[in-house]
Write a protein that holds these residues in place. Structure first.
Motif, PDB file in Angstrom:
ATOM      1  N   ILE A  24       0.869  -1.179   0.000  1.00  0.00           N
ATOM      2  CA  ILE A  24       0.000   0.000   0.000  1.00  0.00           C
ATOM      3  C   ILE A  24       0.903   1.225   0.000  1.00  0.00           C
ATOM      4  O   ILE A  24       1.899   1.269   0.725  1.00  0.00           O
ATOM      5  N   THR A  25       0.570   2.210  -0.822  1.00  0.00           N
ATOM      6  CA  THR A  25       1.401   3.411  -0.905  1.00  0.00           C
ATOM      7  C   THR A  25       0.684   4.611  -0.290  1.00  0.00           C
ATOM      8  O   THR A  25      -0.523   4.786  -0.445  1.00  0.00           O
ATOM      9  N   GLY A  26       1.453   5.428   0.413  1.00  0.00           N
ATOM     10  CA  GLY A  26       0.919   6.638   1.017  1.00  0.00           C
ATOM     11  C   GLY A  26       1.968   7.726   1.028  1.00  0.00           C
ATOM     12  O   GLY A  26       3.167   7.449   0.927  1.00  0.00           O
ATOM     13  N   ALA A  27       1.531   8.957   1.144  1.00  0.00           N
ATOM     14  CA  ALA A  27       2.463  10.085   1.190  1.00  0.00           C
ATOM     15  C   ALA A  27       1.803  11.250   1.904  1.00  0.00           C
ATOM     16  O   ALA A  27       0.579  11.401   1.876  1.00  0.00           O
ATOM     17  N   GLY A  28       2.639  12.081   2.545  1.00  0.00           N
ATOM     18  CA  GLY A  28       2.096  13.278   3.170  1.00  0.00           C
ATOM     19  C   GLY A  28       2.814  13.682   4.435  1.00  0.00           C
ATOM     20  O   GLY A  28       4.043  13.724   4.481  1.00  0.00           O
ATOM     21  N   GLY A  57       5.327  15.999   3.539  1.00  0.00           N
ATOM     22  CA  GLY A  57       4.551  17.173   3.910  1.00  0.00           C
ATOM     23  C   GLY A  57       3.087  17.014   3.527  1.00  0.00           C
ATOM     24  O   GLY A  57       2.753  16.378   2.520  1.00  0.00           O
ATOM     25  N   SER A  58       2.209  17.596   4.327  1.00  0.00           N
ATOM     26  CA  SER A  58       0.767  17.443   4.117  1.00  0.00           C
ATOM     27  C   SER A  58       0.313  17.953   2.753  1.00  0.00           C
ATOM     28  O   SER A  58      -0.541  17.345   2.099  1.00  0.00           O
ATOM     29  N   GLY A  59       0.856  19.090   2.325  1.00  0.00           N
ATOM     30  CA  GLY A  59       0.450  19.657   1.040  1.00  0.00           C
ATOM     31  C   GLY A  59       0.726  18.710  -0.105  1.00  0.00           C
ATOM     32  O   GLY A  59      -0.105  18.519  -1.004  1.00  0.00           O
ATOM     33  N   ALA A  60       1.909  18.078  -0.075  1.00  0.00           N
ATOM     34  CA  ALA A  60       2.257  17.109  -1.116  1.00  0.00           C
ATOM     35  C   ALA A  60       1.362  15.880  -1.030  1.00  0.00           C
ATOM     36  O   ALA A  60       0.974  15.305  -2.055  1.00  0.00           O
ATOM     37  N   GLN A  62      -1.746  15.807   0.049  1.00  0.00           N
ATOM     38  CA  GLN A  62      -3.051  16.200  -0.497  1.00  0.00           C
ATOM     39  C   GLN A  62      -3.022  16.186  -2.023  1.00  0.00           C
ATOM     40  O   GLN A  62      -3.953  15.707  -2.682  1.00  0.00           O
ATOM     41  N   LYS A  63      -1.946  16.701  -2.572  1.00  0.00           N
ATOM     42  CA  LYS A  63      -1.810  16.750  -4.042  1.00  0.00           C
ATOM     43  C   LYS A  63      -1.734  15.349  -4.637  1.00  0.00           C
ATOM     44  O   LYS A  63      -2.368  15.063  -5.666  1.00  0.00           O
ATOM     45  N   GLN A  64      -0.993  14.464  -3.976  1.00  0.00           N
ATOM     46  CA  GLN A  64      -0.819  13.125  -4.528  1.00  0.00           C
ATOM     47  C   GLN A  64      -2.095  12.300  -4.474  1.00  0.00           C
ATOM     48  O   GLN A  64      -2.366  11.510  -5.385  1.00  0.00           O
ATOM     49  N   ILE A  65      -2.919  12.476  -3.430  1.00  0.00           N
ATOM     50  CA  ILE A  65      -4.171  11.717  -3.414  1.00  0.00           C
ATOM     51  C   ILE A  65      -5.144  12.287  -4.441  1.00  0.00           C
ATOM     52  O   ILE A  65      -5.889  11.533  -5.087  1.00  0.00           O
ATOM     53  N   ILE A  66      -5.145  13.587  -4.650  1.00  0.00           N
ATOM     54  CA  ILE A  66      -5.983  14.160  -5.703  1.00  0.00           C
ATOM     55  C   ILE A  66      -5.578  13.600  -7.064  1.00  0.00           C
ATOM     56  O   ILE A  66      -6.428  13.244  -7.894  1.00  0.00           O
ATOM     57  N   ASN A  67      -4.264  13.478  -7.281  1.00  0.00           N
ATOM     58  CA  ASN A  67      -3.758  12.954  -8.553  1.00  0.00           C
ATOM     59  C   ASN A  67      -3.793  11.435  -8.642  1.00  0.00           C
ATOM     60  O   ASN A  67      -3.440  10.861  -9.677  1.00  0.00           O
ATOM     61  N   ARG A  68      -4.195  10.790  -7.565  1.00  0.00           N
ATOM     62  CA  ARG A  68      -4.313   9.333  -7.508  1.00  0.00           C
ATOM     63  C   ARG A  68      -2.983   8.616  -7.776  1.00  0.00           C
ATOM     64  O   ARG A  68      -2.953   7.547  -8.388  1.00  0.00           O
ATOM     65  N   THR A  69      -1.899   9.199  -7.293  1.00  0.00           N
ATOM     66  CA  THR A  69      -0.593   8.551  -7.441  1.00  0.00           C
ATOM     67  C   THR A  69      -0.229   7.720  -6.211  1.00  0.00           C
ATOM     68  O   THR A  69       0.809   7.056  -6.191  1.00  0.00           O
ATOM     69  N   VAL A  70      -1.069   7.771  -5.170  1.00  0.00           N
ATOM     70  CA  VAL A  70      -0.894   6.966  -3.961  1.00  0.00           C
ATOM     71  C   VAL A  70      -2.244   6.391  -3.553  1.00  0.00           C
ATOM     72  O   VAL A  70      -3.293   6.851  -4.015  1.00  0.00           O
ATOM     73  N   ASP A  71      -2.219   5.389  -2.682  1.00  0.00           N
ATOM     74  CA  ASP A  71      -3.466   4.820  -2.165  1.00  0.00           C
ATOM     75  C   ASP A  71      -4.118   5.738  -1.131  1.00  0.00           C
ATOM     76  O   ASP A  71      -5.336   5.766  -0.992  1.00  0.00           O
ATOM     77  N   PHE A  72      -3.271   6.452  -0.373  1.00  0.00           N
ATOM     78  CA  PHE A  72      -3.811   7.406   0.593  1.00  0.00           C
ATOM     79  C   PHE A  72      -2.854   8.589   0.757  1.00  0.00           C
ATOM     80  O   PHE A  72      -1.643   8.463   0.593  1.00  0.00           O
ATOM     81  N   GLY A  73      -3.427   9.729   1.064  1.00  0.00           N
ATOM     82  CA  GLY A  73      -2.643  10.891   1.439  1.00  0.00           C
ATOM     83  C   GLY A  73      -2.729  11.045   2.949  1.00  0.00           C
ATOM     84  O   GLY A  73      -3.610  10.465   3.589  1.00  0.00           O
ATOM     85  N   ALA A  74      -1.811  11.822   3.542  1.00  0.00           N
ATOM     86  CA  ALA A  74      -1.840  12.049   4.982  1.00  0.00           C
ATOM     87  C   ALA A  74      -1.647  13.536   5.243  1.00  0.00           C
ATOM     88  O   ALA A  74      -0.810  14.180   4.604  1.00  0.00           O
ATOM     89  N   SER A  75      -2.439  14.068   6.161  1.00  0.00           N
ATOM     90  CA  SER A  75      -2.397  15.509   6.419  1.00  0.00           C
ATOM     91  C   SER A  75      -2.827  15.802   7.844  1.00  0.00           C
ATOM     92  O   SER A  75      -3.738  15.166   8.377  1.00  0.00           O
ATOM     93  N   ASP A  76      -2.188  16.806   8.444  1.00  0.00           N
ATOM     94  CA  ASP A  76      -2.558  17.226   9.795  1.00  0.00           C
ATOM     95  C   ASP A  76      -3.761  18.165   9.766  1.00  0.00           C
ATOM     96  O   ASP A  76      -4.487  18.260  10.748  1.00  0.00           O
TER      97      ASP A  76
END
Length: 342
Positions: A24-28, A57-60, A62-76
Motif C-alpha cells: 500500500i502506498t501513502g504520502a504526506g 509534507g501534508s500539502g504534497a 493532499q496533491k498526490q491523493i488528488i492525482n491518484r498517485t498513492v493509495d492514501f494521502g496524509a495531512s494534519d
C-alpha cells in the motif's frame, strides 16, 4: 491448449492482484511519521502487507491523493471542500491520532520558558527579535534571558503542521491573521526555512537562539526544550499526550470527521493540538485498481484506528477518543468498490 492458456492467464491475473494488494502506498505529513513508521512495521509483521509511506509534507500528500498517485494521502489539517474540489471523486478523512505542535527553542542556559500565543505571534511577525525582550522577560521572572537574537525557523514545504500553527496564531493575534493568515504555506515576514518537522527540529538543535514549531515527538527525539503556553482558559500548560487529548474532549465530531481542536477552551488542553488524518477515495474502483487493493486499504485503516492505537502514547501521540470511534468506523465502512460495499 486454449483452455489451459485461459486457466493460466486467470491464475496469473489473480496472483498479480494478490501481489499488488501486498503493498500500500501513502504520502504526506511528517507530523505523524514517527508513529506511522512504527505502525506500518508492526502491521507488516502481523499481516504481511507492506506500507510504503513517504514523509513529504501534508500539502504534497493532499496533491498526490488528488492525482491518484498513492493509495492514501496524509495531512494534519483536513481538506476543505474547496481544497477537495479538484479531486475526480469524493474523498474521505479518517483521523489516526492527536498530536501537539510545540514551540521548540535553543537558548543557552535556559531550559524552562513561558510564552503566550500573542507573544509567539509577535515573534513570528518580527516585532520581537531578541530573547531578553521586555515582553518575554515579563512572562519569565527569575529567568536570566540573554540578549541573543531570535532565529525564527519555519517550514519550507507545504505543511499541515504550518497550518495548525498558523491557525492558532491567527486565532490569538489579529495582526498575524491579517498579515500572514492560516495555511499550509504562508508568506512569513522573516526567518529561515527548513523542510519537514525533522528539518525544523534539526535547525533549532544546531542554532543557538533558534525558535521553531515542531510536533512534540520531534522535540522529544531531538531533546529540544519547548515552551509552556497559556491556554484559552488562562492556565500554563506543558505539552504532553494528556493535554493534547484534552483538546479534543467535548468536541463534537462531525460525520465526516473534519474538525479543528486548536485553542480548545478545555482547562487542561494544550492549545496547539490537532488530529492527523489519512485521506482516501470513497470509491476504490478507479484506474486499474483491483478490489483486493481496496480491501487491503480498508483493512489497514481499520487496524490503524483500532489495534494500532496501542502504539500512539509510547511515541508521544494521543489515542483517538472513544467518543469519535463510531464516526470513524462509519467512514471506513462506507468505502465501496464498483458501488458495492468493500
Amino acid at each position: 491448449m486454449n483452455k489451459l492458456l485461459t486457466v493460466g492467464l486467470t491464475l496469473l491475473a489473480a496472483a498479480s492482484a494478490s501481489a499488488s494488494a501486498q503493498t500500500i502506498t501513502g504520502a504526506g505529513a511528517s507530523f505523524p511519521y514517527p508513529l506511522y513508521s512504527k505502525m506500518f512495521a508492526e502491521y507488516k509483521k502481523q499481516s504481511g502487507v507492506s506500507v510504503n509511506y513517504q514523509s513529504v509534507g501534508s500539502g504534497a500528500g493532499q496533491k498526490q491523493i488528488i492525482n491518484r498517485t498513492v493509495d492514501f494521502g496524509a495531512s494534519d489539517n483536513f481538506m476543505t471542500n474547496a481544497m477537495m474540489a479538484p479531486a475526480p471523486a469524493p474523498l474521505l478523512h479518517v483521523p489516526t491520532a492527536i498530536g501537539a505542535v510545540v514551540p521548540a527553542f535553543n537558548v543557552p542556559g535556559v531550559s524552562n520558558l513561558k510564552l503566550t500565543g500573542d507573544v509567539l505571534a509577535s515573534i513570528y511577525l518580527g516585532n520581537i527579535k531578541t530573547w531578553n525582550h521586555a515582553r518575554i522577560k515579563e512572562l519569565n521572572p527569575g529567568v536570566t534571558l540573554p540578549g541573543l537574537p531570535i532565529t525564527v525557523v519555519r517550514r519550507s514545504d507545504s505543511s499541515g503542521t504550518t497550518y495548525v500553527f498558523t491557525d492558532y496564531l491567527s486565532g490569538v493575534n489579529s495582526t498575524f491573521a491579517s498579515r500572514v493568515g492560516r495555511g499550509n504555506s504562508v508568506k512569513w515576514p522573516w526567518g529561515s526555512a527548513a523542510k519537514g518537522n525533522d528539518g525544523v527540529a534539526g535547525a533549532v538543535k544546531n542554532t543557538p537562539g533558534a525558535l521553531g514549531y515542531v510536533e512534540l515527538a520531534y522535540a522529544k527525539q531531538n531533546k529540544l526544550a519547548f515552551a509552556q503556553l497559556k491556554n484559552k482558559a488562562g492556565n500554563w500548560i506543558t505539552a504532553d499526550n494528556g493535554p493534547a487529548s484534552a483538546a479534543a474532549a467535548g468536541v463534537v465530531m462531525p460525520g465526516d470527521t473534519r474538525v479543528s481542536i486548536v485553542n480548545s477552551a478545555n482547562a487542561q488542553a494544550w492549545p496547539i493540538s490537532s488530529f492527523t488524518y489519512v485521506i482516501f477515495y470513497k470509491e476504490q474502483k478507479y484506474g486499474n485498481r483491483t478490489q483486493a487493493q481496496g480491501k487491503a486499504l480498508k483493512s489497514l485503516l481499520w487496524w490503524m484506528t483500532h489495534d494500532g492505537q496501542k502504539y500512539n502514547e509510547g511515541l508521544d501521540y494521543a489515542k483517538l477518543p472513544a467518543g469519535v470511534m463510531p464516526k470513524v468506523e462509519k467512514v471506513i465502512k462506507s468505502m465501496t468498490y464498483g458501488g458495492q460495499a468493500l
